[in-house]
Design an enzyme around this catalytic site. Structure first.
Site, PDB file in Angstrom:
ATOM      1  CB  SER A 262    -109.507  17.564 -53.442  1.00  0.00           C
ATOM      2  OG  SER A 262    -110.591  16.841 -54.003  1.00  0.00           O
ATOM      3  CG  ASP A 263    -106.104  11.635 -53.454  1.00  0.00           C
ATOM      4  OD1 ASP A 263    -106.888  11.077 -54.258  1.00  0.00           O
ATOM      5  OD2 ASP A 263    -105.060  11.091 -53.049  1.00  0.00           O
ATOM      6  CD1 TRP A 264    -112.602  10.291 -56.477  1.00  0.00           C
ATOM      7  CD2 TRP A 264    -110.825  11.580 -56.888  1.00  0.00           C
ATOM      8  NE1 TRP A 264    -112.682  10.733 -57.789  1.00  0.00           N
ATOM      9  CE2 TRP A 264    -111.612  11.521 -58.072  1.00  0.00           C
ATOM     10  CE3 TRP A 264    -109.659  12.343 -56.913  1.00  0.00           C
ATOM     11  CZ2 TRP A 264    -111.266  12.175 -59.247  1.00  0.00           C
ATOM     12  CZ3 TRP A 264    -109.312  13.005 -58.096  1.00  0.00           C
ATOM     13  CH2 TRP A 264    -110.103  12.921 -59.233  1.00  0.00           C
ATOM     14  N   GLY A 265    -111.840  12.480 -51.602  1.00  0.00           N
ATOM     15  CA  GLY A 265    -112.123  12.417 -50.173  1.00  0.00           C
ATOM     16  C   GLY A 265    -111.141  13.188 -49.337  1.00  0.00           C
ATOM     17  N   GLY A 266    -110.327  14.047 -49.952  1.00  0.00           N
ATOM     18  CA  GLY A 266    -109.294  14.772 -49.223  1.00  0.00           C
ATOM     19  C   GLY A 266    -109.729  16.113 -48.671  1.00  0.00           C
TER      20      GLY A 266
END
Length: 748
Positions: A262-266
């Site tokens: 995941s992208d960070w916070g995705g």
């Protein structure tokens, strides 16, 4: 007495010594799939859950009990990010984590040279390996749909074929070091404005023909070991746990066997993350993490909430084993790969590689009366004007901000190269962003200047009036609302009143050279008044040396634009058709940051030069454009056959001769035009290219081969690629608008 003769590494059964067996998962001679299966069989439920989410800002747990190490990721894709604290974004304060900054990926794409792309990947992979990183969060291959996207500088341009061709050797170079490339941002991350809440709607045809080919090539040709999901939504579901993207396409259609990160916070939903294809969750803003609670990571969507669902019998463990199996496969390819090299950091070789990439990517856009290269035998005084001549560009831009071992500014590069041959004077010209700290990295520069716009201009004009050459070095920077993550640009025009400065400089000195430092196209209302224009990109640690070598002619420029420079925003389909940056009504009614905004890609498959061709728009500078200090003559292109069948190939041949007086490189470009189709098609599409180096008077024969794939379009109704029999034309040229010859042929 015989027990006293025991040797290390032996065990005994009824007094008979037997070699202790290495567990299968630790045995590098065993196939990876056997090792994955064995490791899974030894792990507890809690150990498996722990592996699917972060334990710090940039790491996830291994299984210490079994000797399986953690996974460590680092931001790229232009250099290895400095260390941050375990659970904070603050810098860790290390003194040995400074890197070489390589040129931004727009520059790499502008080289049109797969060999240089491999050099890039190999070099940055060596730096990541030395720093003991397992995943390099890059490269990026999202399509350049609008010149306002703040993150375009991290990507490889507007054309799916060019991006696909250039990403493959980068991945291979990185992964030769036992470091996983993590290709991002999958998919449809084509703007930064409201990136967490923009729901993208588009046809399957546009999805498959324009926005997915580079990712597909990364998987099937590059063999990437990881993919990063994007922040935006697609079909109402966030991309980091989107079944259509991650399961149906990535795994089922393309056969991806790596890790989806995941992208960070995705990540936004536990059950979607479980069932829709996410493997490894980073950076979620769950309750606890924002408050600094020690157990913050246990609150992640794939942490305690996942474990609770399993214990309550609401979900099974099939998906968990698949996720952990993917992560184990990555670990065996990276941190538990005993055959990987040691890597190196900040080496002279990496500096040289960065300079080579920069020199090959710099694009000579305009050169009226052959003003360039600068003639140092005639120049006594050279005036350099502009903030970007001195401003550090390796700092800023968001997650790609770097702490570098060194950065040579354009001004310093020119002074070092010119030496005592000419006097170099500098004038600021304008003040843009004087700050020098981004993302916790401090440049150490203080560029504060309280002089007025008029005072700065007067100083620049005074210097320009008496100079033999004037070099204006401006453009964008990597601050918010320019080329920067999480913000889009406000306009196509240059900021900080630079147009005024350029116009006034052109009035007092006819030998004006404008160097545009940016990762995006900019408007140039002064284009007819400025004889020489150079696209300089963000060139990394060796920025100044690379730029100086091209300006003074040590190296002939050979870069070609990887995207179209429009005259105005209305010349771009995404803007002409009216829905960027989202549905206007929803934008007006949005009351808080979490409101979802729908954006429909009305431009469909007509992105970049495809739109300009369709609408018969004359661009400022076309896709594929780039001049040299020498000249090239093309012969008449030919084909090895006039008719090709579905299972065959066709080869086009053209001679290219250097008709100038110095060595240079030319990029021969092949476009295919479908003369009659059941579905609308672009006027032409790039389907091949080759970069050749030629000495003065030298001639080479260039061959470019295509197959049925190059003739195909994606049929939404049939969900299949179709190569429709009929008449085609191969167009050979030096840009999308400079076609040197055409060859008709048929597909039967």
């Amino acid at each position: 007495m015989k027990f006293k003769r025991m040797l290390l590494g032996f065990s005994f059964l009824i007094g008979v010594p037997v070699l202790a067996q290495t567990p299968t998962y630790q045995d590098v001679s065993k196939p990876i799939e056997e090792r994955v299966k064995d490791a899974l069989s030894r792990m507890t439920l809690e150990e498996k859950i722990a592996m699917t989410h972060a334990q710090s800002k940039f790491s996830s747990p291994g299984v210490p009990r079994l000797g399986i190490p953690e996974v460590w990721a680092t931001d790229g894709p232009h250099g290895i990010r400095p260390e941050v604290l375990w659970d904070e974004w603050e810098q860790a304060g290390w003194t040995n984590d400074s890197c070489i900054a390589f040129p931004a990926l727009t520059c790499l794409a502008a080289t049109w040279n797969p060999e240089v792309s491999h050099l890039y990947g190999k070099s940055i992979g060596e730096e990541a390996r030395y720093r003991k990183k397992d995943i390099l969060l890059g490269p990026g291959v999202n399509i350049y749909r609008t010149p306002l996207n703040g993150r375009n500088f991290e990507y490889m341009g507007e054309d799916p074929y060019l991006s696909a061709t250039m990403v493959v050797p980068y991945i291979k170079g990185v992964q030769e070091n036992g470091v996983a490339a993590c290709v991002k941002h999958y998919a449809l991350n084509n703007q930064e404005f409201k990136r967490h809440t923009t729901n993208v709607n588009l046809s399957d045809r546009a999805l498959y023909e324009i926005y997915l080919p580079a990712f597909k090539a990364a998987v099937q040709e590059g063999g990437t070991w990881s993919i990063m999901g994007s922040y935006n939504l697609y079909q109402g579901i966030h991309a980091c746990h989107n079944k259509r993207l991650l399961q149906d396409i990535l795994r089922d259609e393309w056969g991806f066997d790596g890790v989806v990160v995941s992208d960070w916070g995705g990540v936004h939903d536990t059950e979607q993350a479980i069932f829709n294809g996410l493997d490894l969750e980073f950076g979620s803003w769950t309750n606890g993490l924002s408050d600094g609670t020690r157990s913050a990571y246990d609150n992640y969507y794939l942490a305690d909430p996942y474990l609770k669902l399993i214990r309550e019998g609401k979900v099974g463990t099939k998906e968990l084993d698949e996720k952990v199996g993917n992560i184990l496969r990555l670990i065996f390819r990276t941190s538990m790969n005993t055959g990987k090299p040691f890597g190196s950091l900040g080496s002279p070789e990496h500096g040289k590689a960065g300079r080579t990439i920069g020199e090959e990517g710099i694009v000579l856009l305009q050169n009226t009366n052959n003003l360039l290269p600068i003639d140092l035998n005639k120049a006594k005084t050279i005036a350099v004007v502009g903030e970007n001549a001195i401003k550090m560009m390796t700092v800023g831009g968001g997650s790609s901000s770097l702490k570098v071992k060194y950065e040579i500014s354009p001004l310093d590069g020119l002074v070092q190269r010119i030496g005592s041959k000419a006097k170099v004077v500098y004038a600021r010209g304008y003040v843009g962003d004087p700050t020098g700290e981004y993302n916790g990295v401090k440049s150490g520069q203080d560029l504060k200047d309280d002089r007025s716009e008029d005072e700065l201009l007067a100083e620049a004009l005074a210097a320009a009036k008496t100079a033999d050459y004037v070099i204006f070095i401006g453009g964008l920077n990597k601050s918010n609302n320019q080329d920067c993550e999480d913000t889009d640009r406000a306009a196509l025009e240059l900021p900080y009143a630079q147009n005024r400065v350029i116009n006034e400089l052109a009035k007092v000195n006819k030998n004006l050279i404008v160097v545009n430092i940016s990762g995006n196209a900019v408007a140039m209302p002064w284009v007819k008044s400025v004889p020489a224009i150079v696209q300089g990109w963000y060139l990394g640690s060796e920025a100044g040396t690379a730029l100086a070598s091209v300006l003074v002619g040590d190296v002939a420029p050979s870069g070609k634009l990887p995207f179209t420079f429009p005259v105005r925003l209305e010349d771009v389909g995404a803007h002409k058709l009216g829905e960027y940056p989202g549905n206007a009504g929803e934008l007006a009614q949005s009351t808080h940051a979490g409101d979802t905004i729908n954006e429909t890609y009305h431009d469909d498959i007509y992105v970049g030069y495809r739109w300009a061709d369709k609408e018969k728009i004359q661009p400022l500078f076309p896709f594929g454009h780039g001049l040299s200090y020498t000249t090239f003559a093309y012969g008449k292109p030919t084909a090895d056959k006039q008719t090709m069948t579905a299972d065959a190939t066709i080869t086009f041949t053209v001679t290219v001769k250097n008709t100038g007086t110095r060595e240079g490189q030319e990029v021969v470009q092949l476009y295919i035009s479908d003369k009659k189709s059941s579905l609308p098609r672009p006027v032409k599409e790039l389907k091949g290219f080759k970069k050749v180096k030629l000495a003065p008077g030298e001639e080479q024969t260039v061959t470019l081969t295509i197959d049925q794939k190059a003739l195909s379009y994606f049929d939404d109704a049939k969900h299949a690629w179709i190569a429709e029999p009929g008449k085609f034309e191969a167009l050979v040229g030096s840009s999308s608008r400079d076609i040197k010859g055409a060859v008709p042929f048929e597909l039967r």
